[in-house]
Design an enzyme around this catalytic site. Structure first.
Site, PDB file in Angstrom:
ATOM      1  N   ARG A 102      29.457   1.634  17.011  1.00 58.16           N
ATOM      2  CA  ARG A 102      29.164   1.292  17.287  1.00 58.16           C
ATOM      3  C   ARG A 102      27.928   1.889  15.803  1.00 58.16           C
ATOM      4  NH1 ARG A 102      26.682  -2.644  17.500  1.00 58.16           N
ATOM      5  NH2 ARG A 102      27.235  -3.182  18.607  1.00 58.16           N
ATOM      6  N   LYS A 137       7.862   3.798   3.142  1.00 58.64           N
ATOM      7  CA  LYS A 137       7.464   3.263   4.903  1.00 58.64           C
ATOM      8  C   LYS A 137       8.915   3.315   4.875  1.00 58.64           C
ATOM      9  CE  LYS A 137       3.047   1.666   4.085  1.00 58.64           C
ATOM     10  NZ  LYS A 137       2.063   0.375   4.314  1.00 58.64           N
ATOM     11  N   GLU A 199      -4.552   4.987  -7.401  1.00 61.72           N
ATOM     12  CA  GLU A 199      -4.685   4.218  -6.222  1.00 61.72           C
ATOM     13  C   GLU A 199      -6.589   3.835  -6.675  1.00 61.72           C
ATOM     14  OE1 GLU A 199      -3.026   2.882  -2.700  1.00 61.72           O
ATOM     15  OE2 GLU A 199      -5.715   3.704  -2.873  1.00 61.72           O
ATOM     16  N   ASP A 220      -4.391  -2.226  -5.320  1.00 60.58           N
ATOM     17  CA  ASP A 220      -4.465  -1.967  -4.098  1.00 60.58           C
ATOM     18  C   ASP A 220      -5.069  -2.635  -3.336  1.00 60.58           C
ATOM     19  OD1 ASP A 220      -3.400  -1.120  -1.737  1.00 60.58           O
ATOM     20  OD2 ASP A 220      -4.889  -0.168  -1.555  1.00 60.58           O
TER      21      ASP A 220
END
Length: 291
Positions: A102, A137, A199, A220
């Protein structure tokens, strides 16, 4: 793969922890149903089309479970495989095979899903001079592997963590009192080898980032027309500056973004919004008990 010689020690520690979470005091289903000396051969096969990633990881899982297990990959890392393709064979103790099954599959499925999604984005812009990269992320504890899977899929990596590049975002700008103040403060404290990225969300911020000497300017969540104008302006003012596009990049929008002339497109969805590839392990014929 050569990079696993670098990651191997850290990966083994992680695998040991993941196995402890899954196996605990023992695989009770296997221990109570299968004779202790039984050996088997298993095949790992794909149940979906996609890019395969994680073969070295799966092999390491089985090695940590039982060094005597034999793992034989039948495809190459990064190959496009179709449903039904046998990816690898594993042979040895049936107990060990089922104990590691697994975890090995979970990791391969996730990494293959990331690689497959990355490849779909890369294919959209492969004829353009742009680099497709991931973000931070990632799943906590899985960053090393997930960023590896992005590379297998043909993408590249953004910064690995908070420590290896300066990225001045909206909250840093607010906290420092402005872009110039943030860049100047960072420049005083970092080594000359480290880049500073800022940014930006408007032309006013772009101008301030240019004036402050930022090495990378991120555009952005800009519309395509505004982004194209921004790229043209930055190229005229500071040709050496790297231009990155970010924010809500999708498979449908990535081509248009690349055509604005940006150097880099960062896509958080590569590692937080993907479908795991369906991969299965099946035991073949029982080989009998060891002598």
């Amino acid at each position: 793969m050569s990079e696993w010689s670098t990651y191997n020690e850290a990966l083994i520690v992680q695998i040991q922890g993941w196995l402890a979470e899954d196996v605990g005091s023992g695989d009770i289903s296997t221990m109570t149903t299968i004779p202790a000396g039984s050996t088997s051969r298993a095949v790992i096969h794909a149940k979906q089309d996609g890019i395969i990633a994680g073969l070295p990881v799966a092999e390491q899982v089985f090695r940590v479970v039982d060094k005597a297990l034999l793992f034989k990959p039948l495809v190459q890392e990064g190959d496009f495989i179709t449903s039904g393709t046998v990816i690898a064979e594993v042979e040895g103790s049936t107990h060990s095979l089922l104990t590691g099954e697994r975890l090995a599959l979970n990791l391969m499925q996730r990494l293959s899903g990331i690689a497959t999604k990355t490849r779909s984005f890369v294919d959209q812009v492969s004829d353009l001079p742009v680099r497709l990269v991931d973000t931070r992320k990632t799943t906590p504890g899985h960053r090393m592997l997930e960023k590896y899977a992005v590379r297998v899929g043909g993408g590249a990596n953004h910064r690995f963590g908070l420590y290896d590049a300066v990225m001045i975002k909206d909250n840093h700008i607010k906290g420092a009192g402005g872009i110039r103040e943030a860049v100047e403060a960072a420049r005083r404290r970092i080594p000359h080898t480290m880049k500073i990225e800022v940014e930006t969300e408007s032309f006013a911020q772009i101008e301030e980032a240019l004036a402050s000497g930022a090495d990378i300017i991120m555009l952005d969540n800009m519309g395509l027309d505004a982004m194209a104008n921004a790229v043209s302006h930055i190229r005229q003012q500071a040709p050496h500056v790297i231009i990155e596009a970010s924010g809500g990049v999708s498979l449908g929008s990535v081509r248009g973004i690349a055509e604005t002339g940006v150097d880099v497109i960062s896509v958080g969805a590569l590692t937080y919004s993907f479908d795991a590839l369906d991969i299965s392990l099946d035991l073949g014929s029982k080989k009998g008990a060891a002598e």
